[in-house]
Write a protein that holds these residues in place. Structure first.
Motif, PDB file in Angstrom:
ATOM      1  N   TYR A   5       0.884  -1.317   0.039  1.00 54.18           N
ATOM      2  CA  TYR A   5      -0.060  -0.002   0.068  1.00 54.18           C
ATOM      3  C   TYR A   5       0.969   1.291   0.073  1.00 54.18           C
ATOM      4  O   TYR A   5       0.484   2.133  -0.653  1.00 54.18           O
ATOM      5  CB  TYR A   5      -0.992   0.026   1.250  1.00 54.18           C
ATOM      6  N   SER A   6       1.961   1.248   0.809  1.00 58.59           N
ATOM      7  CA  SER A   6       2.959   2.265   0.730  1.00 58.59           C
ATOM      8  C   SER A   6       3.620   2.565  -0.747  1.00 58.59           C
ATOM      9  O   SER A   6       3.549   3.734  -1.027  1.00 58.59           O
ATOM     10  CB  SER A   6       3.678   2.217   1.752  1.00 58.59           C
ATOM     11  N   VAL A   7       3.784   1.608  -1.200  1.00 57.31           N
ATOM     12  CA  VAL A   7       4.499   1.728  -2.724  1.00 57.31           C
ATOM     13  C   VAL A   7       3.456   2.079  -3.578  1.00 57.31           C
ATOM     14  O   VAL A   7       3.810   2.988  -4.257  1.00 57.31           O
ATOM     15  CB  VAL A   7       5.150   0.461  -3.034  1.00 57.31           C
ATOM     16  N   LEU A   8       2.329   1.760  -3.425  1.00 56.77           N
ATOM     17  CA  LEU A   8       1.368   2.185  -4.423  1.00 56.77           C
ATOM     18  C   LEU A   8       0.786   3.687  -4.163  1.00 56.77           C
ATOM     19  O   LEU A   8       0.505   4.623  -5.209  1.00 56.77           O
ATOM     20  CB  LEU A   8       0.047   1.346  -4.177  1.00 56.77           C
ATOM     21  N   THR A   9       0.897   4.086  -3.067  1.00 60.12           N
ATOM     22  CA  THR A   9       0.525   5.453  -2.714  1.00 60.12           C
ATOM     23  C   THR A   9       1.703   6.581  -2.719  1.00 60.12           C
ATOM     24  O   THR A   9       1.350   7.607  -2.531  1.00 60.12           O
ATOM     25  CB  THR A   9      -0.340   5.704  -1.052  1.00 60.12           C
ATOM     26  N   ARG A  10       2.952   5.905  -2.936  1.00 59.32           N
ATOM     27  CA  ARG A  10       4.077   7.044  -2.954  1.00 59.32           C
ATOM     28  C   ARG A  10       3.893   7.931  -4.018  1.00 59.32           C
ATOM     29  O   ARG A  10       4.096   9.384  -3.766  1.00 59.32           O
ATOM     30  CB  ARG A  10       5.198   6.341  -2.964  1.00 59.32           C
ATOM     31  N   PRO A  11       3.644   7.792  -5.083  1.00 62.06           N
ATOM     32  CA  PRO A  11       3.487   8.811  -6.126  1.00 62.06           C
ATOM     33  C   PRO A  11       2.208   9.836  -6.245  1.00 62.06           C
ATOM     34  O   PRO A  11       2.543  11.009  -6.149  1.00 62.06           O
ATOM     35  CB  PRO A  11       3.060   7.906  -7.232  1.00 62.06           C
ATOM     36  N   VAL A  12       1.396   9.673  -5.505  1.00 59.13           N
ATOM     37  CA  VAL A  12       0.490  10.476  -4.847  1.00 59.13           C
ATOM     38  C   VAL A  12       0.844  11.425  -3.814  1.00 59.13           C
ATOM     39  O   VAL A  12       0.732  12.549  -3.722  1.00 59.13           O
ATOM     40  CB  VAL A  12      -1.017   9.912  -4.450  1.00 59.13           C
ATOM     41  N   ARG A  13       1.440  10.852  -2.801  1.00 61.85           N
ATOM     42  CA  ARG A  13       1.976  11.671  -1.727  1.00 61.85           C
ATOM     43  C   ARG A  13       3.161  12.676  -2.161  1.00 61.85           C
ATOM     44  O   ARG A  13       3.477  13.591  -1.897  1.00 61.85           O
ATOM     45  CB  ARG A  13       2.518  10.668  -0.569  1.00 61.85           C
ATOM     46  N   THR A  14       3.924  12.083  -3.094  1.00 63.40           N
ATOM     47  CA  THR A  14       5.153  12.790  -3.519  1.00 63.40           C
ATOM     48  C   THR A  14       4.982  13.950  -4.948  1.00 63.40           C
ATOM     49  O   THR A  14       5.671  14.371  -5.371  1.00 63.40           O
ATOM     50  CB  THR A  14       6.376  12.175  -3.863  1.00 63.40           C
ATOM     51  N   PHE A  15       3.454  13.740  -5.253  1.00 57.28           N
ATOM     52  CA  PHE A  15       3.348  14.696  -6.437  1.00 57.28           C
ATOM     53  C   PHE A  15       3.266  16.185  -6.095  1.00 57.28           C
ATOM     54  O   PHE A  15       2.796  16.678  -4.907  1.00 57.28           O
ATOM     55  CB  PHE A  15       1.807  14.380  -6.690  1.00 57.28           C
ATOM     56  N   ASN A  16       4.194  17.053  -6.960  1.00 58.52           N
ATOM     57  CA  ASN A  16       4.349  18.339  -6.676  1.00 58.52           C
ATOM     58  C   ASN A  16       4.828  18.534  -5.323  1.00 58.52           C
ATOM     59  O   ASN A  16       4.375  19.701  -4.730  1.00 58.52           O
ATOM     60  CB  ASN A  16       3.074  18.968  -7.071  1.00 58.52           C
ATOM     61  N   ILE A  17       5.650  17.883  -4.747  1.00 54.90           N
ATOM     62  CA  ILE A  17       6.014  18.062  -3.373  1.00 54.90           C
ATOM     63  C   ILE A  17       6.943  19.118  -3.073  1.00 54.90           C
ATOM     64  O   ILE A  17       7.046  19.966  -2.045  1.00 54.90           O
ATOM     65  CB  ILE A  17       6.646  16.786  -2.903  1.00 54.90           C
ATOM     66  N   GLU A  18       7.729  19.624  -4.072  1.00 57.14           N
ATOM     67  CA  GLU A  18       8.460  20.922  -3.906  1.00 57.14           C
ATOM     68  C   GLU A  18       7.696  22.315  -4.100  1.00 57.14           C
ATOM     69  O   GLU A  18       7.977  23.125  -3.039  1.00 57.14           O
ATOM     70  CB  GLU A  18       9.606  21.046  -4.996  1.00 57.14           C
TER      71      GLU A  18
END
Length: 203
Positions: A5-18
């Motif tokens: 679940y963490s691997v699948l949701t990582r792109p959503v959490r790191t989207f436009n993080i900067e």
């Protein structure tokens, strides 16, 4: 399952993080954390009692500061320094290096308490008693070394000096075993010589 679940949701959490981090850092005042209802109630009550409490709290009170400066502490105790309690045990005073003159003999203490004897002294009077039991009786040994006679009797009874026993002659008579030279005879003789020299120096 949690790792997937963490691997699948990582792109959503790191989207436009900067950009999101820069936007949060650029805020002038951070949003305070929500408080409990009881804390809000206490703040309202304190504002009703004294609305200027925080302002007065962080200002310097000159009257209290002056009172603090006028306080002095005078000691009435005597200024005599008490010496620390010394340990009853005497520390060793010898600082000599034993690397050059190392021997395999037992360590001989410089100070022997009353009623005690060193290993060399014990071997000495054991050998003397073995060769001449009448002259070196338990009474004479006790008076010479200042040890209780009962202790000397126990030492003479339960402690013996080693003798050399040949493997082929296991059934030797007592006279033959007594005539065999002791392996520590040289060690005892040296102790006797040192003791005799000390007596001559004292005279």
């Amino acid at each position: 399952m949690g790792k997937i679940y963490s691997v699948l949701t990582r792109p959503v959490r790191t989207f436009n993080i900067e950009n999101r981090a820069a936007k949060l850092i650029s805020r002038e005042k951070p949003i305070p954390a929500p408080q409990y209802a009881s804390t809000e109630k206490q703040k309202k009550l304190s504002d009703q009692v004294n609305p200027y409490f925080l302002e007065d709290h962080y200002q310097k009170n000159t009257q209290l500061d002056q009172r603090l400066k006028n306080v002095f502490v005078t000691s009435t105790d005597s200024q005599e320094m008490k010496e620390p309690a010394r340990d009853s045990k005497v520390l060793p005073q010898s600082r000599r290096s034993w690397e050059n003159d190392f021997t395999f003999e037992s360590y001989e203490p410089t100070m022997i308490p009353m009623g005690k004897c060193s290993l060399k002294q014990a071997l000495t009077f054991l050998l003397q008693h073995k060769h001449d039991p009448i002259k070196y009786s338990s009474e004479n040994i006790a008076s010479e070394y200042k040890i209780d006679k009962k202790i000397i009797d126990d030492i003479l009874k339960y402690f013996k000096i080693y003798v050399t026993a040949l493997p082929n002659n296991t059934r030797q008579p007592k006279e033959f075993l007594d005539s065999i030279e002791d392996p520590i005879q040289e060690f005892i003789d040296k102790g006797l010589e040192v003791k005799q020299k000390d007596k001559e120096k004292k005279k």
